[in-house]
Scaffold this motif. Structure first.
Motif, mmCIF file in Angstrom:
data_model
loop_
_atom_site.group_PDB
_atom_site.id
_atom_site.type_symbol
_atom_site.label_atom_id
_atom_site.label_comp_id
_atom_site.label_asym_id
_atom_site.label_seq_id
_atom_site.Cartn_x
_atom_site.Cartn_y
_atom_site.Cartn_z
ATOM 1 N N GLU A 119 0.863 -1.175 0.000
ATOM 2 C CA GLU A 119 0.000 0.000 0.000
ATOM 3 C C GLU A 119 0.902 1.229 0.000
ATOM 4 O O GLU A 119 1.749 1.383 0.879
ATOM 5 C CB GLU A 119 -0.907 0.026 1.229
ATOM 6 N N SER B 40 -5.924 10.294 -7.353
ATOM 7 C CA SER B 40 -5.807 9.064 -8.133
ATOM 8 C C SER B 40 -5.666 7.867 -7.206
ATOM 9 O O SER B 40 -5.012 7.951 -6.164
ATOM 10 C CB SER B 40 -4.584 9.117 -9.060
ATOM 11 N N LEU B 41 -6.290 6.774 -7.613
ATOM 12 C CA LEU B 41 -6.140 5.498 -6.913
ATOM 13 C C LEU B 41 -5.879 4.427 -7.958
ATOM 14 O O LEU B 41 -6.670 4.258 -8.896
ATOM 15 C CB LEU B 41 -7.397 5.159 -6.118
ATOM 16 N N LEU C 110 -10.536 8.785 -1.230
ATOM 17 C CA LEU C 110 -9.560 7.722 -1.452
ATOM 18 C C LEU C 110 -9.445 6.832 -0.220
ATOM 19 O O LEU C 110 -9.261 5.614 -0.339
ATOM 20 C CB LEU C 110 -8.207 8.322 -1.804
ATOM 21 N N VAL D 65 -2.089 -1.306 -3.896
ATOM 22 C CA VAL D 65 -3.036 -0.193 -3.783
ATOM 23 C C VAL D 65 -2.208 1.073 -3.585
ATOM 24 O O VAL D 65 -1.467 1.178 -2.606
ATOM 25 C CB VAL D 65 -4.015 -0.371 -2.605
ATOM 26 N N SER E 138 -2.288 5.470 -3.821
ATOM 27 C CA SER E 138 -3.116 6.666 -3.945
ATOM 28 C C SER E 138 -2.234 7.906 -4.043
ATOM 29 O O SER E 138 -1.069 7.896 -3.618
ATOM 30 C CB SER E 138 -4.068 6.796 -2.752
ATOM 31 N N ASN F 150 -8.882 13.133 0.136
ATOM 32 C CA ASN F 150 -8.335 12.168 1.097
ATOM 33 C C ASN F 150 -9.430 11.296 1.687
ATOM 34 O O ASN F 150 -9.247 10.087 1.882
ATOM 35 C CB ASN F 150 -7.589 12.900 2.213
ATOM 36 N N ALA G 26 0.721 5.193 0.244
ATOM 37 C CA ALA G 26 -0.233 6.233 0.644
ATOM 38 C C ALA G 26 0.504 7.496 1.071
ATOM 39 O O ALA G 26 0.523 7.862 2.253
ATOM 40 C CB ALA G 26 -1.130 5.724 1.768
ATOM 41 N N CYS H 145 -12.288 4.295 -0.232
ATOM 42 C CA CYS H 145 -12.033 3.205 -1.181
ATOM 43 C C CYS H 145 -10.989 2.246 -0.627
ATOM 44 O O CYS H 145 -11.135 1.016 -0.703
ATOM 45 C CB CYS H 145 -11.572 3.773 -2.520
ATOM 46 N N SER H 146 -9.921 2.791 -0.071
ATOM 47 C CA SER H 146 -8.872 1.967 0.519
ATOM 48 C C SER H 146 -9.406 1.146 1.684
ATOM 49 O O SER H 146 -9.064 -0.032 1.836
ATOM 50 C CB SER H 146 -7.717 2.860 0.991
ATOM 51 N N VAL I 282 -5.207 0.339 -8.345
ATOM 52 C CA VAL I 282 -5.355 -0.936 -7.650
ATOM 53 C C VAL I 282 -5.037 -2.057 -8.624
ATOM 54 O O VAL I 282 -5.574 -2.085 -9.738
ATOM 55 C CB VAL I 282 -6.787 -1.115 -7.102
#
Length: 276
Positions: A102, A197-198, A254, A131, A133, A251, A104, A257-258, A200
């Motif tokens: 991840e 932006s994300l 995202l 993942v 972001s 923030n 982040a 979603c995370s 995955v």
């Protein structure tokens, strides 16, 4: 200028650093664990506080087989004036079999007369999970106007490595080049100022998940689209991009979603990095 290398392996049921190196204006804080999942969290620090003209920052991260890493930053990445040449970050990520990463970071802030390029190269195994972001924010300008930076180029290449073969899963290019005239209205980023932006990548990514994430974003103050990547060796990805006028709104979007992915795929709680 700065360089950072980090390799994460597994020892005693927990993910730990098997190698780390830094020089120049990049550092990494001591590891910590947010829960009992074994995932290790590392925080990248830039003691210099900002990227300037002609600066080059190189970050190389490898997550070995079965290891789990959460990589974040201590604070926002700030791009100041870059007279003469752009600032650049090169990020290389390698994910082994069954690994989890991840990414982040805090927001990227581009100030007046800033030019920045970010090149991210990712190679992963068909059984790994990614993942990542990012939020892009226009910095403060003395005259109070938005979009006084010159250009932002963010390029992300994702390859799937399997049985000695390499297949291109996705190539994402984001170019923001504000015009010299007023850009506060429609026609440039649809009147919005911030981009989120994300990305995955996981074997469990499909159209149903993309649709679910899109529905989840409806409750946030942002304009959002979701698209699927190609499928290579049974693994797929998605790219979610949102436009808004607030870092906090992006923030939260995202993060929601995370949080859905963390709970469903790994049984872990939403991220609470508590940096401030």
């Amino acid at each position: 200028m700065g360089e950072l290398a980090l390799r994460i392996g597994v020892r005693g049921g927990r993910s730990v650093a098997s190698h780390q190196f830094h020089q120049g204006a990049l550092r990494i804080l001591r590891p910590h664990y947010l829960d009992d999942s074994g995932q290790v969290c590392y925080v990248v620090v830039n003691p210099g506080g900002a990227y300037l003209g002609a600066d080059l920052f190189v970050i190389d991260v490898e997550v070995e087989e079965g290891a789990k890493l959460l990589l974040t930053t201590q604070s926002a990445t700030k791009i100041y004036r870059t007279p003469g040449s752009f600032a650049e970050q090169r990020l290389r990520l390698r994910l082994g079999e069954g690994s989890q990463l991840e990414l982040a970071p805090d927001q990227l802030i581009a100030y007046r007369e800033a030019s920045y390029r970010q090149n991210t190269h990712i190679s992963l195994h068909p059984t790994s999970s990614l993942v990542m972001s990012e939020v892009i924010t226009p910095g403060w300008s003395p005259d109070g106007a938005s979009f006084r930076y010159e250009e932002l180029r963010l390029r992300t290449e994702i390859l799937v490595e399997s049985s000695g073969r390499s297949g291109l899963l996705a190539l994402d290019n984001l170019l923001i080049r504000p015009p010299t005239y007023d850009v506060t209205g429609l026609g440039f980023m649809e009147g919005f100022s911030h981009v989120g932006s994300l990305i995955v990548v996981d074997r469990r990514v499909d159209q149903a998940l993309a649709d679910e994430l899109h529905v989840l974003t409806d409750g946030h103050d942002a304009y959002t689209g979701v698209s699927l990547t190609a499928t290579v060796d049974g693994i797929s990805g998605l790219v979610l991009r949102s436009l808004s006028n607030s870092t906090e709104d992006l923030n939260r979007l995202l993060g929601a979603c995370s949080a859905l992915l963390r709970q469903r795929w790994h049984g872990t709680a939403p991220l609470d990095l508590r940096k401030y």
